[in-house]
Design an enzyme around this catalytic site. Structure first.
Site, PDB file in Angstrom:
ATOM      1  N   HIS A   1       2.859   2.851  -8.964  1.00 36.10           N
ATOM      2  CA  HIS A   1       2.754   1.398  -9.159  1.00 36.10           C
ATOM      3  C   HIS A   1       4.013   0.866  -9.862  1.00 36.10           C
ATOM      4  O   HIS A   1       4.513  -0.202  -9.514  1.00 36.10           O
ATOM      5  CB  HIS A   1       1.508   1.043  -9.977  1.00 36.10           C
ATOM      6  CG  HIS A   1       0.211   1.431  -9.315  1.00 36.10           C
ATOM      7  ND1 HIS A   1      -0.045   1.196  -7.981  1.00 36.10           N
ATOM      8  CD2 HIS A   1      -0.904   2.043  -9.804  1.00 36.10           C
ATOM      9  CE1 HIS A   1      -1.268   1.642  -7.680  1.00 36.10           C
ATOM     10  NE2 HIS A   1      -1.804   2.172  -8.767  1.00 36.10           N
TER      11      HIS A   1
ATOM     12  N   ASP B   1       0.820  -1.207   0.000  1.00 32.30           N
ATOM     13  CA  ASP B   1       0.000   0.000   0.000  1.00 32.30           C
ATOM     14  C   ASP B   1       0.858   1.263   0.000  1.00 32.30           C
ATOM     15  O   ASP B   1       1.947   1.276   0.580  1.00 32.30           O
ATOM     16  CB  ASP B   1      -0.916  -0.016   1.228  1.00 32.30           C
ATOM     17  CG  ASP B   1      -2.211   0.721   0.967  1.00 32.30           C
ATOM     18  OD1 ASP B   1      -2.363   1.324  -0.110  1.00 32.30           O
ATOM     19  OD2 ASP B   1      -3.082   0.691   1.861  1.00 32.30           O
TER      20      ASP B   1
ATOM     21  N   LEU C   1      12.638 -20.017  -2.934  1.00 23.98           N
ATOM     22  CA  LEU C   1      11.535 -19.176  -2.469  1.00 23.98           C
ATOM     23  C   LEU C   1      10.266 -19.412  -3.289  1.00 23.98           C
ATOM     24  O   LEU C   1      10.317 -19.471  -4.518  1.00 23.98           O
ATOM     25  CB  LEU C   1      11.958 -17.700  -2.597  1.00 23.98           C
ATOM     26  CG  LEU C   1      10.883 -16.636  -2.425  1.00 23.98           C
ATOM     27  CD1 LEU C   1      10.450 -16.531  -0.966  1.00 23.98           C
ATOM     28  CD2 LEU C   1      11.378 -15.271  -2.897  1.00 23.98           C
TER      29      LEU C   1
HETATM   30  C1  IPE Z   1      -1.045   0.131  -4.079  1.00 24.60           C
HETATM   31  O1  IPE Z   1      -1.214   1.309  -3.416  1.00 24.60           O
HETATM   32  C2  IPE Z   1      -2.108  -0.888  -3.798  1.00 24.60           C
HETATM   33  C3  IPE Z   1      -2.770  -1.398  -5.021  1.00 24.60           C
HETATM   34  C4  IPE Z   1      -4.073  -1.625  -5.059  1.00 24.60           C
HETATM   35  C5  IPE Z   1      -2.002  -1.694  -6.229  1.00 24.60           C
HETATM   36  P1  IPE Z   1      -2.470   2.262  -3.598  1.00 24.60           P
HETATM   37  O2  IPE Z   1      -2.791   2.403  -5.038  1.00 24.60           O
HETATM   38  O3  IPE Z   1      -3.585   1.816  -2.716  1.00 24.60           O
HETATM   39  O4  IPE Z   1      -1.851   3.627  -3.057  1.00 24.60           O
HETATM   40  P2  IPE Z   1      -2.513   4.713  -2.096  1.00 24.60           P
HETATM   41  O5  IPE Z   1      -3.137   4.011  -0.938  1.00 24.60           O
HETATM   42  O6  IPE Z   1      -3.509   5.440  -2.943  1.00 24.60           O
HETATM   43  O7  IPE Z   1      -1.353   5.575  -1.688  1.00 24.60           O
HETATM   44 MG    MG Z   2      -4.127   2.209  -0.802  1.00 23.31          MG
END
Ligand code: IPE
Ligand code: MG
Length: 221
Positions: free
Chosen positions: A19, A2, A113
């Site tokens: 991302h 996140d 892994l």
């Molecule tokens: C990545 O972070 C999580 C995914 C769903 C790919 P976010 O896209 O939720 O980023 P924030 O929470 O808006 O910062």
């Molecule tokens: Mg998020």
């Protein structure tokens, strides 16, 4: 994983840029995991709820995941990494399912892994689909006692050990419908670090915190 969107916003960039940078963190954590001989690492990449995001972000994420797993295939094999994807496949595109199947099959024999990408996954969905299968078993064996293992073996994580540690990034302190059943005795580590900044050193610190925990599993010393 996140905090990608916030990471990008802090830099005045589009969310997708966060991302992209998050993929580098996956690579860093995977490489450290190989080096430190961690048997399993799972990444919560996309939840069932994430389908509710704008179509442009969803398709950019799906594209990114397909491309990233193909790009990493040689690295997986070089490091003896077994790759798998768990979640609700019904919602994935045919193209992405083909990429997943290709990378999964090509790494199935690896014994180092195990790297699991949870994609289109939610804990409640997993428990429901397992309960449905268990109910089916019970029709054939009415009156049979039901044990936790009977549900576990129908979860998508059947055969995979429950997580010892769950690392929650970006300052959030909730489970967000992740592995609800499997985290019964998991240790949680919370960090304010946004996922794109979560690299080797942040991972090492989380493991150090985990190592200091006293795990009793409901018993006494
Ligand atoms: C990545 O972070 C999580 C995914 C769903 C790919 P976010 O896209 O939720 O980023 P924030 O929470 O808006 O910062
Ligand atoms: Mg998020």
């Amino acid at each position: 994983m996140d905090g990608n969107g916030r990471w990008a916003k802090e830099r005045g960039k589009e969310r997708i840029y966060g991302h992209f940078e998050g993929v580098e963190s996956v690579r860093a954590v995977m490489e450290a995991g190989v080096e430190w001989k961690i048997p399993y690492i799972s990444f919560f990449a996309f939840s069932e709820e994430n389908w509710g995001r704008p179509e442009a972000e969803v398709s950019a994420l799906m594209d990114l995941m397909g491309r990233a797993m193909l790009q990493e295939l040689d690295t997986f094999n070089a490091h003896d990494v077994r790759f798998m994807v768990l979640g609700n496949r019904d919602r994935l595109s045919e193209a992405l399912k083909a990429d997943i199947d290709q990378v999964t099959a090509a790494t199935a024999g690896n014994r180092g892994l195990t790297m699991i990408l949870f994609l289109s996954y939610s804990g409640q969905w997993d428990i429901l689909q397992a309960a449905e299968k268990m109910a089916h078993d019970l029709i054939n064996h009415p009156g049979q006692a039901v044990r936790p293992e009977d549900l576990s073996r129908h979860l998508v994580t059947a055969g995979i050990p429950d997580p010892d540690l769950l690392i929650r990034t970006s300052g959030e302190k909730r489970i967000s419908n992740y592995l609800l059943w499997q985290t019964a005795y998991t240790e949680f580590v919370f960090t304010d670090t946004l996922w794109p900044d979560f690299r080797r050193e942040a991972f090492r610190q989380a493991l150090e915190e985990f190592a200091s925990r006293d795990r009793r599993f409901g018993k006494i010393k």
